[in-house]
Design an enzyme around this catalytic site. Structure first.
Site, PDB file in Angstrom:
ATOM      1  N   ASN A  76      82.924  75.882 -49.501  1.00 48.54           N
ATOM      2  CA  ASN A  76      81.956  76.214 -50.549  1.00 48.54           C
ATOM      3  C   ASN A  76      82.555  75.943 -51.923  1.00 48.54           C
ATOM      4  O   ASN A  76      82.039  76.424 -52.931  1.00 48.54           O
ATOM      5  CB  ASN A  76      81.569  77.694 -50.459  1.00 48.54           C
ATOM      6  CG  ASN A  76      80.974  78.040 -49.107  1.00 48.54           C
ATOM      7  OD1 ASN A  76      80.155  77.290 -48.588  1.00 48.54           O
ATOM      8  ND2 ASN A  76      81.402  79.149 -48.525  1.00 48.54           N
ATOM      9  N   HIS A 131      72.161  87.382 -46.141  1.00 51.91           N
ATOM     10  CA  HIS A 131      73.534  87.363 -45.630  1.00 51.91           C
ATOM     11  C   HIS A 131      73.937  88.688 -44.960  1.00 51.91           C
ATOM     12  O   HIS A 131      73.433  89.757 -45.291  1.00 51.91           O
ATOM     13  CB  HIS A 131      74.467  87.092 -46.823  1.00 51.91           C
ATOM     14  CG  HIS A 131      75.877  86.778 -46.454  1.00 51.91           C
ATOM     15  ND1 HIS A 131      76.893  87.682 -46.613  1.00 51.91           N
ATOM     16  CD2 HIS A 131      76.438  85.650 -45.955  1.00 51.91           C
ATOM     17  CE1 HIS A 131      78.036  87.126 -46.230  1.00 51.91           C
ATOM     18  NE2 HIS A 131      77.784  85.886 -45.830  1.00 51.91           N
ATOM     19  N   GLU A 142      68.191  85.741 -51.458  1.00 44.92           N
ATOM     20  CA  GLU A 142      69.199  84.830 -52.005  1.00 44.92           C
ATOM     21  C   GLU A 142      68.468  83.772 -52.801  1.00 44.92           C
ATOM     22  O   GLU A 142      67.305  83.471 -52.514  1.00 44.92           O
ATOM     23  CB  GLU A 142      69.999  84.182 -50.858  1.00 44.92           C
ATOM     24  CG  GLU A 142      70.904  85.169 -50.168  1.00 44.92           C
ATOM     25  CD  GLU A 142      71.546  84.623 -48.896  1.00 44.92           C
ATOM     26  OE1 GLU A 142      71.707  83.393 -48.763  1.00 44.92           O
ATOM     27  OE2 GLU A 142      71.889  85.454 -48.036  1.00 44.92           O
ATOM     28  N   SER A 165      72.455  80.179 -47.614  1.00 44.32           N
ATOM     29  CA  SER A 165      73.764  79.604 -47.300  1.00 44.32           C
ATOM     30  C   SER A 165      73.781  78.714 -46.070  1.00 44.32           C
ATOM     31  O   SER A 165      74.622  77.829 -45.960  1.00 44.32           O
ATOM     32  CB  SER A 165      74.774  80.726 -47.124  1.00 44.32           C
ATOM     33  OG  SER A 165      74.353  81.627 -46.123  1.00 44.32           O
ATOM     34  N   ASP A 197      70.910  87.312 -54.723  1.00 46.07           N
ATOM     35  CA  ASP A 197      72.272  86.892 -54.396  1.00 46.07           C
ATOM     36  C   ASP A 197      72.381  85.402 -54.723  1.00 46.07           C
ATOM     37  O   ASP A 197      71.778  84.562 -54.051  1.00 46.07           O
ATOM     38  CB  ASP A 197      72.522  87.169 -52.906  1.00 46.07           C
ATOM     39  CG  ASP A 197      73.936  86.812 -52.466  1.00 46.07           C
ATOM     40  OD1 ASP A 197      74.615  86.066 -53.198  1.00 46.07           O
ATOM     41  OD2 ASP A 197      74.335  87.252 -51.373  1.00 46.07           O
ATOM     42  N   HIS A 206      75.485  80.849 -53.611  1.00 42.29           N
ATOM     43  CA  HIS A 206      75.612  79.396 -53.465  1.00 42.29           C
ATOM     44  C   HIS A 206      74.996  78.623 -54.626  1.00 42.29           C
ATOM     45  O   HIS A 206      74.927  77.385 -54.586  1.00 42.29           O
ATOM     46  CB  HIS A 206      75.028  78.955 -52.123  1.00 42.29           C
ATOM     47  CG  HIS A 206      75.796  79.541 -50.980  1.00 42.29           C
ATOM     48  ND1 HIS A 206      76.895  78.929 -50.418  1.00 42.29           N
ATOM     49  CD2 HIS A 206      75.683  80.742 -50.351  1.00 42.29           C
ATOM     50  CE1 HIS A 206      77.402  79.700 -49.486  1.00 42.29           C
ATOM     51  NE2 HIS A 206      76.683  80.815 -49.420  1.00 42.29           N
ATOM     52  N   LYS A 210      83.118  80.570 -54.458  1.00 39.68           N
ATOM     53  CA  LYS A 210      82.457  79.334 -54.022  1.00 39.68           C
ATOM     54  C   LYS A 210      82.579  78.311 -55.161  1.00 39.68           C
ATOM     55  O   LYS A 210      83.677  77.837 -55.402  1.00 39.68           O
ATOM     56  CB  LYS A 210      81.039  79.666 -53.575  1.00 39.68           C
ATOM     57  CG  LYS A 210      81.075  80.746 -52.449  1.00 39.68           C
ATOM     58  CD  LYS A 210      79.760  81.060 -51.845  1.00 39.68           C
ATOM     59  CE  LYS A 210      79.764  82.354 -51.058  1.00 39.68           C
ATOM     60  NZ  LYS A 210      80.637  82.382 -49.879  1.00 39.68           N
TER      61      LYS A 210
HETATM   62  C1  LIG Z   1      74.839  84.574 -49.525  1.00 43.20           C
HETATM   63  C2  LIG Z   1      76.201  85.172 -49.517  1.00 43.20           C
HETATM   64  N1  LIG Z   1      76.388  86.396 -50.053  1.00 43.20           N
HETATM   65  C3  LIG Z   1      77.588  86.982 -50.060  1.00 43.20           C
HETATM   66  C4  LIG Z   1      78.689  86.353 -49.526  1.00 43.20           C
HETATM   67  C5  LIG Z   1      80.004  87.060 -49.497  1.00 43.20           C
HETATM   68  O1  LIG Z   1      80.823  86.630 -50.540  1.00 43.20           O
HETATM   69  P1  LIG Z   1      82.401  86.619 -50.376  1.00 43.20           P
HETATM   70  O2  LIG Z   1      82.731  85.429 -49.543  1.00 43.20           O
HETATM   71  O3  LIG Z   1      82.901  86.536 -51.774  1.00 43.20           O
HETATM   72  O4  LIG Z   1      82.799  87.902 -49.723  1.00 43.20           O
HETATM   73  C6  LIG Z   1      78.549  85.066 -48.996  1.00 43.20           C
HETATM   74  C7  LIG Z   1      79.720  84.312 -48.513  1.00 43.20           C
HETATM   75  O5  LIG Z   1      80.164  84.258 -47.480  1.00 43.20           O
HETATM   76  C8  LIG Z   1      77.273  84.474 -48.967  1.00 43.20           C
HETATM   77  O6  LIG Z   1      77.090  83.272 -48.423  1.00 43.20           O
END
Ligand SMILES: Cc1ncc(COP(=O)(O)O)c(C=O)c1O
Length: 380
Positions: free
Chosen positions: A34, A121, A167, A171, A196, A199, A228
């Protein structure tokens, strides 16, 4: 072994279904990370970290932010991030997982409803599981389904506040949420919109502020992960000042955890400045995305415009076999299986980053074409 029989059985079950996971090393052209803008190991970011070390920024924080762990670097980052994202406040967490979990576990109250998109997520689910509000799911990116769910909840007697959790860029599917329509729905319902931006941060929006940038802010909370496109680690929650104050007072993942590294806070602050100033990084990525979509589209990659290109194959074992064949040929493409994605939609998740060249993308398309004909992609 006898002490861990249940776990051994569980793992054997995963293996039998082609779902066992293994850690493999990072090798081959990066079609998996990412690190979209290629910042993670860039000279620009390395220089910023060296400068921070040279001016004495510590590596460890030494404790919770509420004890001795609060460092001027955290506060400097939060002030700059709030200004960059155009918000009243920002709060830095050590990971997006922790931030999302804290947000959803802490802010919605008993008697409220959290209405979440079907594809949010795992970290959002973690927060909802820990929280006190009722939770309901709405069909992915279907604003009508969100509206119906709110109406249904009110008919069932729900009287509290509604929190809409989505989101901005999904992702595993690479598609984009109808944020303007969701914001209008939230406004009409007196709801709070949680977006969120994991990405999208750094890539979309006028200077990489994300896809929610420009939406009405009174009822908007956004989450920006820093691991990311920003090439670092941690996450920033931005929103009205009361959100920050509330998380500082009530967010268990914030209170009862060692503060993130001040050095990492300095790195994130530098990354924000870099992405704000570097249209060239985004342009370079957009050119690669256009090329990849052109080259890989005919092979069955789902339509879309973003840097995440899913090629849905359906079958778990076959997905992993094709990913393995690509890896052996020097392309780091990963297969994604349930429970990360819904059953029957196992896929190759091809991620486009500035870490690959146009020639790498062309070579991937060529190799994939030799593997795919026997494997009809299926609709999601
Ligand atoms: C949509 C989404 N939110 C939250 C996260 C979590 O973030 P982090 O990898 O910083 O713990 C991710 C990543 O894996 C994600 O894809």
């Amino acid at each position: 072994m006898q002490h861990f029989e249940a776990q051994a059985q569980d793992l054997a079950g995963l293996a039998a279904r082609g779902r066992e996971r293994r850690l493999i090393s990072r090798e081959g052209a990066d079609f998996a990370s990412n690190d979209y803008l290629g910042l993670a190991n860039s000279p620009l970011l390395r220089a910023a970290v060296e400068a921070a070390l040279a001016r004495g920024v510590p590596i460890g924080s030494g404790g919770s932010r509420l004890l001795r762990g609060n460092h001027p670097e955290h506060e400097a980052l939060e002030a700059e991030a709030a200004a960059y994202f155009g918000r009243e406040s920002a709060l830095y967490f050590s990971s997006g997982y922790a931030a999302n979990a804290a947000l959803l576990a802490t802010l919605p109250q008993r008697g409220d409803l959290v209405l979440f998109d079907a594809l949010v997520h795992a970290s959002a689910h973690e927060g909802m599981r820990l929280g006190r509000a009722e939770i309901r799911q709405a069909a992915h990116n279907d604003v009508g389904a969100f509206a119906d769910a709110i109406a249904g909840w009110r008919r069932d007697g729900g009287t509290g506040r509604v929190w809409i959790a989505v989101e901005s860029l999904y992702s595993m599917d690479g598609d984009v949420a109808p944020l303007a329509a969701l914001a209008a729905l939230a406004e009409a319902e007196g709801a709070i919109l949680l977006v969120d931006e994991a990405h999208a941060t750094g890539i979309y929006g006028p200077q990489g502020q994300g896809l929610a940038y420009g939406l009405p802010t009174a009822n908007l909370i956004t989450l920006h992960t820093c691991g990311k496109a920003l090439g670092c680690e941690g996450a920033l929650i931005t929103g009205p000042a009361i959100v920050r104050d509330f998380l500082v007072n009530r967010g268990r993942a914030f209170i009862f955890s060692t503060a993130p590294s001040p050095l990492m806070a300095a790195a994130v602050r530098a990354a924000l400045r870099i992405v704000a100033a570097s249209d060239a990084l985004r342009t370079g990525l957009f050119e690669r995305i256009a090329m990849a979509r052109h080259a890989l589209g005919p092979l069955g990659v789902s339509a879309g415009e973003t840097q995440i290109l899913p090629l849905i194959l359906g079958d778990d074992v076959r997905t992993m076999a094709i990913a393995g064949a690509l890896q052996e040929s020097g392309f780091d493409v990963r297969g994604i299986r349930p429970p990360t994605v819904p059953a029957g939609t196992s896929r190759l998740r091809i991620s486009i980053t500035n870490n690959v060249s146009h020639a790498d993308i062309a070579a991937l398309a060529e190799r994939l074409a030799t593997l795919i004909p026997a494997t009809e992609p299926i609709a999601a």
